[in-house]
Design a protein around this motif. Structure first.
Motif, short mmCIF file in Angstrom:
data_model
loop_
_atom_site.label_atom_id
_atom_site.label_comp_id
_atom_site.label_asym_id
_atom_site.label_seq_id
_atom_site.Cartn_x
_atom_site.Cartn_y
_atom_site.Cartn_z
N ARG A 8 -6.31 -1.68 7.34
CA ARG A 8 -5.41 -1.38 6.50
C ARG A 8 -6.06 -1.34 5.00
NH1 ARG A 8 0.37 -3.33 7.42
NH2 ARG A 8 0.65 -2.53 5.28
N TYR A 9 -6.83 -2.39 4.73
CA TYR A 9 -7.21 -2.52 3.52
C TYR A 9 -8.51 -1.37 3.13
CZ TYR A 9 -10.26 -3.92 -0.58
OH TYR A 9 -10.70 -3.79 -1.74
N ALA A 10 -8.94 -0.97 4.23
CA ALA A 10 -10.03 0.49 4.27
C ALA A 10 -9.13 1.70 3.72
CB ALA A 10 -10.94 0.57 5.64
N GLY A 15 -6.68 0.15 0.37
CA GLY A 15 -6.87 -0.74 -0.72
C GLY A 15 -6.04 -2.11 -0.72
N LEU A 16 -5.88 -2.61 -1.84
CA LEU A 16 -5.13 -3.67 -2.06
C LEU A 16 -3.64 -3.57 -1.70
CD1 LEU A 16 -5.00 -6.85 -2.97
CD2 LEU A 16 -4.56 -5.97 -5.37
N ALA A 17 -2.98 -2.48 -1.91
CA ALA A 17 -1.56 -2.18 -1.67
C ALA A 17 -1.24 -2.16 0.01
CB ALA A 17 -1.29 -0.71 -1.97
N GLY A 18 -2.58 -2.15 0.80
CA GLY A 18 -2.54 -2.15 2.23
C GLY A 18 -2.28 -3.50 2.93
N ILE A 19 -2.79 -4.37 2.22
CA ILE A 19 -2.55 -5.68 2.63
C ILE A 19 -1.37 -6.43 2.01
CG2 ILE A 19 -5.10 -5.78 3.33
CD1 ILE A 19 -5.49 -7.66 0.91
N GLU A 20 -0.74 -5.90 1.11
CA GLU A 20 0.32 -6.59 0.34
C GLU A 20 1.48 -6.87 1.19
OE1 GLU A 20 0.34 -4.74 -3.23
OE2 GLU A 20 -0.69 -6.32 -4.35
N HIS A 21 1.87 -5.77 2.07
CA HIS A 21 3.29 -5.59 2.56
C HIS A 21 3.04 -5.36 4.35
CE1 HIS A 21 5.11 -5.50 -1.10
NE2 HIS A 21 4.31 -4.62 -1.65
N ASP A 22 3.66 -6.08 5.05
CA ASP A 22 3.67 -5.70 6.60
C ASP A 22 4.36 -4.47 6.67
OD1 ASP A 22 2.96 -8.20 7.02
OD2 ASP A 22 4.84 -9.18 7.04
#
Length: 73
Positions: free
Chosen positions: A58-60, A63-70
């Motif tokens: 998800r991070y790849a 980026g940061l937005a990918g890990i901020e929310h389920d």
């Protein structure tokens, strides 16, 4: 990962105001950036290897937005 992104992730991990899930996801990404394997990260954090892989991917992708929310269920 650039220095600015790394600093943001480290701030999330250190902050007592960060949600626990987000801090764990940030820690996964930071450990991965140090070259650790999924199984080693999972063992160190006491979580499953699949979970580590999911958040690394998800991070790849986002980026940061990918890990901020389920993702919605």
């Amino acid at each position: 990962m650039d220095k600015e992104e790394q600093d943001k992730l480290e701030k999330i991990v250190r902050s007592s105001l960060s949600p626990v899930r987000l801090a764990q996801r940030a820690q996964i990404v930071l450990m991965a950036s140090e070259g650790m394997r999924n199984q080693d990260i999972a063992n160190a954090l006491g979580i499953g290897r699949v979970k580590v892989s999911r958040w690394r991917n998800r991070y790849a992708q986002s980026g940061l937005a990918g890990i901020e929310h389920d993702l919605p269920r």
